[in-house]
Design an enzyme around this catalytic site. Structure first.
Site, mmCIF file in Angstrom:
data_model
loop_
_atom_site.group_PDB
_atom_site.id
_atom_site.type_symbol
_atom_site.label_atom_id
_atom_site.label_comp_id
_atom_site.label_asym_id
_atom_site.label_seq_id
_atom_site.Cartn_x
_atom_site.Cartn_y
_atom_site.Cartn_z
ATOM 1 N N SER A 140 -0.525 -16.425 -0.212
ATOM 2 C CA SER A 140 -0.560 -15.733 -1.511
ATOM 3 C C SER A 140 0.149 -16.559 -2.584
ATOM 4 O O SER A 140 -0.340 -16.708 -3.708
ATOM 5 C CB SER A 140 0.136 -14.376 -1.395
ATOM 6 O OG SER A 140 -0.569 -13.536 -0.523
ATOM 7 N N ARG A 156 -1.343 -18.669 -6.041
ATOM 8 C CA ARG A 156 -0.781 -18.359 -7.370
ATOM 9 C C ARG A 156 -0.122 -19.587 -8.001
ATOM 10 O O ARG A 156 -0.155 -19.752 -9.223
ATOM 11 C CB ARG A 156 0.216 -17.206 -7.243
ATOM 12 C CG ARG A 156 -0.478 -15.851 -7.012
ATOM 13 C CD ARG A 156 0.457 -14.848 -6.397
ATOM 14 N NE ARG A 156 -0.095 -13.505 -6.289
ATOM 15 C CZ ARG A 156 -0.925 -13.093 -5.325
ATOM 16 N NH1 ARG A 156 -1.337 -13.925 -4.384
ATOM 17 N NH2 ARG A 156 -1.379 -11.841 -5.300
ATOM 18 N N GLN A 162 -4.545 -8.094 -5.021
ATOM 19 C CA GLN A 162 -5.557 -8.972 -5.625
ATOM 20 C C GLN A 162 -6.058 -8.380 -6.932
ATOM 21 O O GLN A 162 -6.189 -9.089 -7.939
ATOM 22 C CB GLN A 162 -6.718 -9.185 -4.653
ATOM 23 C CG GLN A 162 -6.317 -9.986 -3.421
ATOM 24 C CD GLN A 162 -7.443 -10.134 -2.420
ATOM 25 O OE1 GLN A 162 -8.547 -9.627 -2.624
ATOM 26 N NE2 GLN A 162 -7.172 -10.835 -1.333
ATOM 27 N N ASP A 177 -2.268 -7.322 6.307
ATOM 28 C CA ASP A 177 -2.917 -8.396 7.064
ATOM 29 C C ASP A 177 -2.439 -8.467 8.512
ATOM 30 O O ASP A 177 -2.946 -9.272 9.294
ATOM 31 C CB ASP A 177 -2.649 -9.749 6.383
ATOM 32 C CG ASP A 177 -3.382 -9.856 5.051
ATOM 33 O OD1 ASP A 177 -4.395 -9.164 4.866
ATOM 34 O OD2 ASP A 177 -2.922 -10.633 4.191
HETATM 35 C C1 S3P Z 1 -3.437 -10.793 -1.049
HETATM 36 C C2 S3P Z 1 -3.577 -9.436 -1.082
HETATM 37 C C3 S3P Z 1 -4.110 -8.644 0.036
HETATM 38 C C4 S3P Z 1 -4.161 -9.443 1.338
HETATM 39 C C5 S3P Z 1 -4.655 -10.842 1.132
HETATM 40 C C6 S3P Z 1 -3.771 -11.586 0.154
HETATM 41 C C7 S3P Z 1 -2.907 -11.489 -2.229
HETATM 42 O O1 S3P Z 1 -5.420 -8.248 -0.280
HETATM 43 O O2 S3P Z 1 -4.969 -8.773 2.295
HETATM 44 O O3 S3P Z 1 -4.681 -11.555 2.349
HETATM 45 O O4 S3P Z 1 -2.526 -12.671 -2.128
HETATM 46 O O5 S3P Z 1 -2.852 -10.856 -3.302
HETATM 47 P P1 S3P Z 1 -5.717 -6.914 -1.144
HETATM 48 O O6 S3P Z 1 -5.110 -7.102 -2.463
HETATM 49 O O7 S3P Z 1 -7.216 -6.820 -1.246
HETATM 50 O O8 S3P Z 1 -5.115 -5.795 -0.348
#
Ligand code: S3P
Length: 449
Positions: free
Chosen positions: A29, A33, A176, A327
């Site tokens: 993540s 970013r 996300q 996750d």
């Molecule tokens: C993430 C948010 C999560 C996660 C993904 C990474 C992120 O998804 O499952 O692996 O980096 O913002 P969602 O926002 O769809 O829950």
């Protein structure tokens, strides 16, 4: 990209004690970013510890296509020469985000308030996933999106030439979607507000602040109210990416279920929005010590010492914890299969729209390995068989999903019979060194053949 080459069948066999040091890769993540915010800052951002998984490499390529300079200097060491908020160029070709929902959704947000048009696609897994959850709030800024039926990729986003700021309450708990709206808000005048009822990972908020944006988070009766002031000049940063707690989960859980194991996993992020699995494992009786807690790159980190934990107890995982371990349910369901009693995972419907339908993928694979499972739309229940009690002996389908692939390989390390997966190639999206790292600890994981 994954799932587009030849499938790589792999097999994991019951292994002796795991031991040694597991240096897991940088946080996925934060890596996405760092590249995206680096591209939206003015000047050179330096990144160390970047995850060099395919998902992040695809985001790096996308940032180049939007005009940023993205250069690799050495393992995990990258620089990004940013073009500034509102400075993206229009890409000449289709943006292929491979397997990455995070990549495509965040980039759509980042470009949606510039007067440019971009078309996005991805692999067979990503093309099945819902993008309406992002295109709908982006339309409020004035962007237009045209995708396939059901809001699926490929999708073209026509950015708003004259964006307006937005106030948006998230209908699903999703970092996300939250991040897409915040990134779009960067190039809208005035204040963009996102309201989330259930807290999700907060890396975007932390990093936006670090890059010099004005952003506040207020806890109210409605939940978290996040307010971002648009049109800042983002200042380039030095970003040290901590190790990924979601990737660490695989060697950690392997050590918990393989008899006699004792491993160290250094420098893992302990961001409070990401620790749900570790709380759950502690409640189950896992032997994990968090050593040398400290701060690195603006995130709390610790070294994890993990030992085989014998008879862990099945528990009920509360729905309120889902966002902080979203996750990790696939690998938790593996630990649950080796626990005593029943583990009930509630409030997990979001698992159905991940890289695969993870409730279905885990349920079918666990059943094939002799584990009793129950499911409904929002719940997964695993009936534990105790330490060493899982029969195994099946080939599990991974559905172009890295976490399903790694989960079943970990299961095979402690099951009575070997466990195979039909395709391990998606593991490269998030944890390219997984097989080698696990072999270094003493795990018997190899290409099937
Ligand atoms: C993430 C948010 C999560 C996660 C993904 C990474 C992120 O998804 O499952 O692996 O980096 O913002 P969602 O926002 O769809 O829950």
């Amino acid at each position: 990209m994954s799932g587009q080459g030849e499938p790589v069948a792999m097999t994991a066999r019951r292994s002796g004690p795991l031991s040694g040091v597991a240096e897991v890769p940088g946080d996925k993540s934060i890596s996405h970013r760092a590249l995206i915010l680096g591209a939206m800052a003015v000047g050179e951002t330096r990144v160390t510890g970047l995850l060099e998984g395919q998902d992040v490499l695809d985001t790096g390529a996308a940032m180049r296509a939007f005009g940023a300079g993205v250069v690799r200097h050495g393992p995990g060491e990258w620089s990004v020469n940013g073009v500034g908020v509102g400075g993206f160029a229009e890409p000449e070709a289709v943006i292929d985000c491979g397997n990455s929902g995070t990549g495509v959704r965040l980039i759509m947000g980042a470009m949606a308030t510039s007067a440019i048009t971009a078309t996005f696609t991805g692999d067979a897994s990503l093309r099945k996933r819902p993008m309406g959850r992002v295109s709908e709030p982006l339309a409020l800024f004035g962007a237009r999106a045209h995708g396939r039926a059901g809001g699926r990729l490929p999708m073209t986003v026509v950015g708003a030439a004259d964006p307006v700021p937005v106030r948006y309450a998230l209908p699903v708990p999703s970092a996300q979607v939250k991040s897409a709206v915040l990134l779009a808000g960067l190039n809208a005048p005035g204040q963009t507000v996102v309201i989330e009822r259930e807290p999700t990972r907060d890396h975007s908020e932390r990093m936006l602040r670090g890059f010099g944006a004005t952003i506040s988070v207020e806890e109210t009766g409605e939940g978290h109210v996040i307010t971002l002031t648009g049109r800042p000049e983002l200042r380039p940063q030095v970003v040290a990416v901590p190790r990924d707690p979601s990737s660490a989960a695989f060697p950690v859980c392997a050590a918990l279920i393989v008899e006699g194991s004792d491993i160290l996993v250094p420098g893992v992020s302990r961001n409070p929005t990401r620790v749900g699995l570790y709380l759950t494992l502690a409640e189950m009786g896992a032997d994990i010590a968090f050593l040398s807690p400290r701060e690195e790159g603006g995130e709390p980190v610790a070294d994890l010492r993990v030992r085989f934990s014998g008879a862990m107890q099945g528990i009920e995982v509360p729905a309120a914890r889902a966002a902080s371990m979203i996750d990790e349910y696939p690998i938790l369901s593996v630990v649950a299969a080796f626990a005593e009693g029943v583990t009930v995972m509630r409030g997990v419907r979001e698992l159905r729209v991940k890289e695969s339908d993870r409730i279905d993928a885990m349920a079918r694979g666990l059943e094939a390995c002799g584990v009793r499972v129950e499911e409904d739309a929002d719940t997964l229940i695993v009936h534990g068989m105790g330490p060493g009690g899982v029969p195994g002996g099946a080939v599990c389908a991974t559905h172009i999903d890295h976490r399903i692939a790694m989960s079943f390989l970990v299961l095979g390390l402690a099951a009575r019979q070997a466990v195979s997966i039909d395709d391990g190639s998606p593991i490269a999206t998030s944890f390219p060194a997984f097989a080698g790292l696990m072999a270094g600890l003493g795990a018997q994981i190899a290409r099937a053949g």
